[in-house]
Every structure is written in C-alpha cells, then in structure tokens.
Design an enzyme around this catalytic site. Structure first.
Site, PDB file in Angstrom:
ATOM      1  CE  LYS A 117      -3.928   2.033   2.537  1.00  0.00           C
ATOM      2  NZ  LYS A 117      -4.826   1.933   3.714  1.00  0.00           N
ATOM      3  CB  SER A 170      -8.252   3.870   2.731  1.00  0.00           C
ATOM      4  OG  SER A 170      -7.403   3.187   3.629  1.00  0.00           O
ATOM      5  CB  SER A 227      -8.718   1.260   5.684  1.00  0.00           C
ATOM      6  OG  SER A 227      -9.327   2.508   5.583  1.00  0.00           O
TER       7      SER A 227
END
Lengths: 95, 491
Positions: B78, B158, B182
């Site tokens: 990420k 997210s 998330s």
C-alpha cells in the site's frame, strides 16, 4: 451546533488551508452534515467516565538518552522543495 | 505462466522450497499480470526491475537452503508504507514527489523474511475514504462486477488497490492499513481475507500517519492461512514506535486448523440494523451455523454503545488527522506553492495539495479541537470511546472468546454512486468495523457468500486483545465452509 460562513473561514485559517470565497458555502454544508451526524453523542451519559488516553494498557517505553541516528544531512534534505547549503528556504518571516 | 498467479501464498511458498518453482518465474508471472490489469488502476507505481532483482536474490538464497519465511513471494505494498528510494505518496498530491530515505518497519520485516516487492498500491488519499475514490491517482476498479453488467464497482477503501490486486491475482498478498475499517471493508467487497491486528501488534513507524491512536497495519490475502503467514512477518516489537508492544509474535499459521470446539462466540444484537439487506442477515445466520457445526457455542451479547462508535470516530479520527497532517507545510518535503508570505505559502500549498475529503476532515478536526469546542466534542468523544471499549471488555469477561458480525452493511457499490451530496453516506460503510478500531481489538474479515448479483460478502470476527490466533482458527472454519471467491478476469 452548526457553523456559519465566518466560522468556516476561521477554521480554514486555523488549519492553514486557503479557501476561496465561492467554496465557503459548499464547505459549510459539508461540515454541518458531519456535525449533525456527531450530534447524537449528546445522548450518551458520560458522567464519571474517564476519557480514553491509551487504547491498550501500556507503560510508556523508555530508552537511554543517547544519539541513535543522524549525521546524514543529505538524507534529511533529500525531499526539500527549496534548500541551500543544508538549510530549508522559506519566505522571509522576520522584517 | 498465468496459472502461477492462481497459487495461494502458502502453495507458492511450498513449491519454492521444494525447488519446483523459481521466484524469478513466479515474479515474472505477476509482473505480467499487473501490466495486463492496468485498467483496474490498482497500482500507482510498478517496480518490475526491483521485483526481478529481489526475486533473483531470493532464488540464490533458496538454492543455498537459506530462505526466510516469505522467501521469493511477490507482494504488493500500500502506498502508505514508506519504501526507501521508491516514491511513496499516500495517494496525495501533497506528497506526489516524495521519495523516502528510509523504510517502514513493517516492509523492512517483509524484505528481511525474503518477500519481493511488485509495486505500490492505490488507496484513498491519506487512507481517508471507504471506496478508493479520494485517491489523487483516481479510483480503483474492483475486479468484481454485477452479474451480466459492465458498470465499474468500487473495491472498497481505503486499501482499495491492495484489495483489487489480491482479488485480481496480481500478487500473492498485500500490505494494508486500517483506521476505521480500511482493511476489512475492502476485503469484504472483493472476496479476500483481511485482518486488522490488535493496536500495537505492528509497528506504525514509517507508515504515513492518519489517526495515530487508531491506525494499524495488517495483511490482505487470498486465504486465511496466507494472512496468518504474512502477519507473522509484519508484526513484532519495534523500538522506533513506543505504542508497539514488546510481545513475542506467535506462529500464527499453527492456528490454522486448530479446533474451535467449546469456543464461546458472541453475537452482538446491536449489529442487526434496520434496513440491512436480507442477504447480509442470511450470511450472518449461515456463519453462525458453520461455527456451531464446528463445535463453537453461540451466545447472544449486547454492545450497547455500538451506534455511537461511528460518530465518536468522526471526531477522534479527524482531530488526530488535523494534528498529524500539520506537517505538510511545503518546507521539508512534498509540494510547495508560493504565497505572498510564509502563511500564504502554507495556505496555498495545503489548498492545492489536499483533496476534498482530506480538507474536510482536517477542518472538522481543527474545529473540534479549537478553543471553546474541545470539551463538547473531543473530550466527550474520548469518554464515549472508553464506554465502547468497556462494552467489549464486559463480554470478554463473561467468557466470550470472539464475536461474529457482518463485515459491511452492503456489498460493493458503483463508482460515483455514494457520498456525492452528503459525506456521511460514505462514512456509514464502516459502521461494523469502526468499533474494533475504537476499542483497539483485532478483527478479521473473511469471505462468506455472495449476493444475488454475484458480489462477494464478508463476515467479521472480533477477538480479544492480542488473540489473533483464535481469529485465524475461526476464520479458517468459515473459509472451509464457504469456499473461496475468485473474480473472473474481464480486464
């Protein structure tokens, strides 16, 4: 509680985010939608309840007060938008 | 080549160890899959050269029998994790030229254990969002579509890029972070497994901060076993993060297949929402039956402050974000936009650098912390947070080992469909996951079924602090019963 246009301008100033005059009304609506949503916390009886300061019970770790890192100005300055001789350059702040 | 991307992390690891497969081949297959899947926008930066070099080094170690636990395994990272010499942006314009000179603790542990980096995945800007639509690099398309339809769907957020990359089989696992849901919400939306460990289990050092008392890193993977293998490497003490606990990391994989007989599973009645789709209720019921059949005991429990978790979160998280994001001032790194004086420079930089959702949250956070409003908002929210945590503690004290809930109140939705008029509409996605962050507990999302349109749905298991092992054992039971959910390529 809800915010008016002058409060939106004041918050923007505190947050150091420029907000154009034609954005103020829209932002006011968005902020008030969020504030209306959190309003329901007023129903909760919090009498005598301690505010949370740490989500897991833990003692603050300590270490010896010695230098563990540093001495690498190039790495520190590598991402500076404006710099000179390992100093950050900013607009003049003292007259 | 393509079939190599269908392996699970555990299968690939075992084949690499037996020398039936090289990391070079495995990595090349994934690099090529990523190239073909660019329309998903799952990656904001591909690092094929680094991947190839790391894979070759892994093959050399494997040949000598020196491989680490993740030796030769290609992973996606990420874009919230700082990677040394590799651009890290948090998917914000304010950081879009930032190249860290250091490596986050979590990723350094993955490389220590032999993993190979494929690239950086897309996420909501500063991890603020539930659909990956707030990213400066644009939305991610879910590999899933409604049956017979072409409308693009969100992968959740997210960690939407990580979820899409795992679901589309572009990597064998991905790192993610979870502040309000998330990891777990995108896992549920994409038919993947995601675990948010207990607060303090993984070091936050080198992860771009959003809300420091809530942020926690965790893996997203194809299976529960794969998530357990990854977490073993990601977790552990770190002197550089004072909130990271000094507890040894268990061999999580050993919990896979462990009996759940006699475990008491709480079913919190407050998670039954008015207007919740019948399909969500159905998979929850199904999950209860699976755990019961495996010998667990179901107990009805009450978490009375559940409905206040989301509003309290929308005070605490923006407050911490407004403080954390004060560092983006155009001086030391990132974007700078000139102004008439230094304040003008700060204001212009932050106006240009932050997207709409980030600006909203920084402003809300600034407001609730400002003089005259602190007690009414922030202090009250922190007291409510104490009550939310107490609800869980009382259930655990009564002998409950874990709780079973739906992971999300709906399946995935279309890009552009939610939150346009009212930001709160998007926030409601996290209604089942946010309580876990507020209480600092571990939570895992495991795929459990599909809706009528063929979209995956997930269940969430919530555990006692630092008892991730029980979540892996229970998650495995659900996975074995539900089977895996694999998106059919259209991209």
């Amino acid at each position: 509680m809800s915010v008016d246009a002058s409060t939106v301008r004041r918050i923007a100033r505190l947050a150091r985010i420029a907000v154009a005059e034609d954005e103020v009304d829209h932002l006011r609506g968005e902020l008030n939608a969020i504030l209306a949503f959190v309003e329901q916390l007023g129903e909760v009886n919090v009498e005598g309840v301690e505010p949370m300061t740490s989500v897991t019970p833990m003692a603050m770790k300590t270490r010896k007060d010695v230098v563990t890192d540093g001495g690498d100005p190039e790495a520190v300055m590598a991402n500076a938008p404006k710099s000179e001789d390992d100093f950050y350059l900013v607009p003049k702040v003292i007259e | 080549m393509t079939e190599l991307t269908t392996l699970t992390l555990a299968e690939a690891r075992d084949r690499l160890r037996k020398k039936e497969l090289s990391s070079a081949e495995l990595t090349a297959a994934h690099v090529s899959a990523i190239e073909k899947a660019r329309s998903l926008n799952a990656f904001v930066l591909e690092t094929p050269e680094q991947a190839t070099a790391m894979a070759e080094a892994s093959d050399a170690r494997l040949a000598k029998g020196e491989g680490g636990p993740l030796e030769g395994i290609p992973l996606a990272i990420k874009d919230l994790f700082c990677t040394k010499g590799v651009r890290t942006t948090a998917c914000s314009h304010i950081l879009d030229n930032f190249v860290p000179t250091y490596e986050s603790t979590v990723t350094s542990q993955l490389w220590r254990d032999g993993a190979v980096m494929l690239g950086k995945t897309n996420n909501d800007e500063f991890a603020m969002g539930s659909s990956n639509e707030t990213s400066y690099f644009g939305p991610v398309q879910s590999p899933w579509r409604r049956k017979g339809l072409n409308a693009p769907l969100v992968p959740g957020g997210s960690s939407g890029g990580s979820a899409a990359a795992v679901a589309a089989q572009l990597c064998l696992g991905a790192t993610a972070t979870d502040t309000g849901g998330s990891i777990r919400q995108p896992a549920a939306f994409t038919g993947t497994v995601g675990i948010k460990p207990t607060y303090g289990r993984c070091s936050r050092w080198g992860i771009v901060a959003f809300a420091s008392s809530l942020d926690q890193a965790g893996p997203m993977a194809k299976t529960v076993r794969d998530a357990a293998i990854m977490l073993r490497s990601m977790a552990g003490p770190d002197a550089k993060d004072t909130t990271c606990v000094d507890l040894p990391v268990p061999e999580y994989e050993a919990a896979i297949g462990r009996s759940v007989k006699g475990l008491r599973i709480g079913i919190p009645k407050e998670y039954r929402l008015d207007g919740m789709p019948a399909e969500i209720e159905k998979i929850w019921q199904q999950g209860r039956e699976w755990l019961k059949a495996a010998g667990a005991e179901l107990v009805d429990v009450s978490l009375p402050h559940t409905k206040y978790a989301l509003p309290a979160y929308y005070i605490v998280a923006p407050a911490e974000a407004s403080s954390n994001l004060a560092r983006y001032d155009g001086v030391r790194y990132g974007l700078r936009v000139d102004g008439k004086d230094i304040t003008g420079m700060y204001e212009a930089t932050r106006a240009a650098g932050f997207g709409g959702e980030v600006r909203r949250r920084v402003m809300i956070g600034t407001y609730v912390l400002s003089a005259g409003y602190y007690d009414a908002y922030y202090l009250r929210a922190q007291k409510v947070r104490t009550l939310i945590k107490r609800d869980f503690e009382q259930c655990f004290a009564q002998g409950v080992h874990a709780m079973l809930t739906p992971a999300t109140p709906s399946a995935s939705f279309g890009i552009g469909e939610k939150g346009g008029a009212d930001p709160v509409e998007m926030y409601l996605n996290d209604v089942f996951t946010v309580t876990v962050n507020m209480a600092g507990l571990p939570g895992i999302a495991v795929p459990a079924g599909s809706d009528a349109q063929g979209l995956p749905l997930g269940l969430q298991l919530i555990g006692r602090p630092f008892d991730e092992e029980t979540l892996f054992a229970l998650g495995e039971v659900i996975e074995q019963a539900a089977g895996r959910f694999v998106a059919q390529p259209w991209w």
